[in-house]
Design a protein around this motif. Structure first.
Motif, PDB file in Angstrom:
ATOM      1  N   LEU A   1     -10.734   2.177   9.111  1.00 62.09           N
ATOM      2  CA  LEU A   1      -9.650   1.401   9.703  1.00 62.09           C
ATOM      3  C   LEU A   1      -8.521   2.328  10.140  1.00 62.09           C
ATOM      4  N   LYS A   2      -8.149   2.253  11.392  1.00 60.32           N
ATOM      5  CA  LYS A   2      -7.042   3.044  11.929  1.00 60.32           C
ATOM      6  C   LYS A   2      -5.901   2.093  12.281  1.00 60.32           C
TER       7      LYS A   2
ATOM      8  N   PHE B   1       0.855  -1.184   0.000  1.00 62.70           N
ATOM      9  CA  PHE B   1       0.000   0.000   0.000  1.00 62.70           C
ATOM     10  C   PHE B   1       0.893   1.237   0.000  1.00 62.70           C
ATOM     11  N   THR B   2       0.675   2.157  -0.942  1.00 61.85           N
ATOM     12  CA  THR B   2       1.400   3.427  -0.922  1.00 61.85           C
ATOM     13  C   THR B   2       0.401   4.562  -0.738  1.00 61.85           C
TER      14      THR B   2
ATOM     15  N   THR C   1       3.203   0.192  14.623  1.00 58.49           N
ATOM     16  CA  THR C   1       4.297  -0.766  14.466  1.00 58.49           C
ATOM     17  C   THR C   1       3.857  -1.949  13.606  1.00 58.49           C
ATOM     18  N   PRO C   2       4.792  -2.566  12.883  1.00 57.40           N
ATOM     19  CA  PRO C   2       4.421  -3.718  12.044  1.00 57.40           C
ATOM     20  C   PRO C   2       3.721  -4.841  12.804  1.00 57.40           C
ATOM     21  N   PRO C   3       4.158  -5.247  14.003  1.00 52.75           N
ATOM     22  CA  PRO C   3       3.422  -6.318  14.696  1.00 52.75           C
ATOM     23  C   PRO C   3       1.979  -5.933  15.006  1.00 52.75           C
ATOM     24  N   ALA C   4       1.771  -4.682  15.433  1.00 52.52           N
ATOM     25  CA  ALA C   4       0.408  -4.240  15.732  1.00 52.52           C
ATOM     26  C   ALA C   4      -0.427  -4.126  14.456  1.00 52.52           C
TER      27      ALA C   4
ATOM     28  N   ALA D   1       0.592   5.789   3.214  1.00 49.64           N
ATOM     29  CA  ALA D   1      -0.551   4.884   3.073  1.00 49.64           C
ATOM     30  C   ALA D   1      -1.336   4.779   4.376  1.00 49.64           C
ATOM     31  N   GLN D   2      -0.651   4.802   5.505  1.00 54.09           N
ATOM     32  CA  GLN D   2      -1.344   4.761   6.794  1.00 54.09           C
ATOM     33  C   GLN D   2      -2.301   5.952   6.930  1.00 54.09           C
ATOM     34  N   ILE D   3      -1.842   7.119   6.484  1.00 55.01           N
ATOM     35  CA  ILE D   3      -2.676   8.318   6.560  1.00 55.01           C
ATOM     36  C   ILE D   3      -3.865   8.196   5.612  1.00 55.01           C
ATOM     37  N   VAL D   4      -3.616   7.698   4.400  1.00 56.22           N
ATOM     38  CA  VAL D   4      -4.694   7.561   3.415  1.00 56.22           C
ATOM     39  C   VAL D   4      -5.734   6.551   3.893  1.00 56.22           C
ATOM     40  N   ILE D   5      -5.278   5.427   4.439  1.00 55.83           N
ATOM     41  CA  ILE D   5      -6.213   4.417   4.940  1.00 55.83           C
ATOM     42  C   ILE D   5      -7.103   5.005   6.031  1.00 55.83           C
TER      43      ILE D   5
END
Length: 225
Positions: free
Chosen positions: A65-66, A24-25, A70-73, A55-59
């Motif tokens: 979905l928030k 995801f970008t 961190t990658p594990p979370a 991508a985190q901001i766009v999602i």
């Protein structure tokens, strides 16, 4: 959240699930990538996920979905979102150079970048590898692996078009997030499913989201109708 689709498990076996890399970008179009994740999980694939900071901001902007930081979370969150089995969704950080997508000697898995920003297009077209997503794309190109890029931009500049042409000549498939309307969509989810169905078809993953062009007419002819 969309319901998890009924997708055939033909893409995997009990002993060796098929592996798909999904990135995801920061382009608009996060629902496409999230729906694709759901469908791949439902098909029995193991999905190796990479998510840029943008991508985190766009999602968070385009969906409910928030994602945690961190990658594990993130892995836990996306596993719950897609109703994945333990270990079926793996999330790698942006500089996890020891992850399988980072090397040509890793698993020979297709890579789908959905959505794909024009910045990522530029990086891949010029051989940049400043983060794991760009490196995974570079690996896919050099190893001649399946690489599907889903840009979502309008209009495209000459630079964007030149980069897409260059990447097409390198072997990538450019599949803009451009849903059709001949299936008479009634909801936004119908438009998302149109694009995701095309992605699944290209990956060879059986899907029931959307009938292929001419299938219904062919079925009627075979029945003598």
């Amino acid at each position: 959240m969309n319901e998890v689709p009924a997708v055939s498990n033909a893409a995997a076996t009990d002993d060796a699930p098929r592996v798909i890399n999904l990135a995801f970008t920061g382009a608009s179009g996060a629902p496409y990538g999230l729906r694709l994740l759901q469908c791949l999980v439902a098909s029995g694939c193991r999905v190796q996920v990479m998510i840029s900071k943008a991508a985190q901001i766009v999602i968070a902007t385009e969906t409910d979905l928030k994602l945690p930081g961190t990658p594990p979370a993130m892995q836990q969150c996306l596993s719950e979102y897609s109703q994945a089995a333990p270990g079926q969704v793996l999330v790698f950080g942006r500089e996890d150079w020891f992850s399988p997508p980072a090397s040509g000697s890793g698993e020979k898995a297709p890579l789908v970048i959905c959505p794909c920003s024009t910045g990522t297009l530029s990086a891949l077209a010029t051989g940049a590898s400043n983060n794991l997503i760009e490196r995974a794309g570079d690996v896919a190109l050099k190893e001649r692996r399946q690489l599907i890029l889903v840009p979502r931009e309008a209009p495209y500049s000459e630079v964007h078009l030149e980069n897409m042409l260059k990447l097409t000549r390198m072997g990538a498939v450019i599949m803009p997030a451009s849903p059709g309307f001949y299936h008479n969509p009634e909801t936004i989810n119908d438009l998302v499913d149109f694009v995701v169905a095309r992605l699944l078809d290209h990956l060879g993953v059986d899907q029931k989201l959307m009938p292929r062009w001419g299938e219904e007419r062919l079925a009627r002819k075979l029945k003598g109708g």
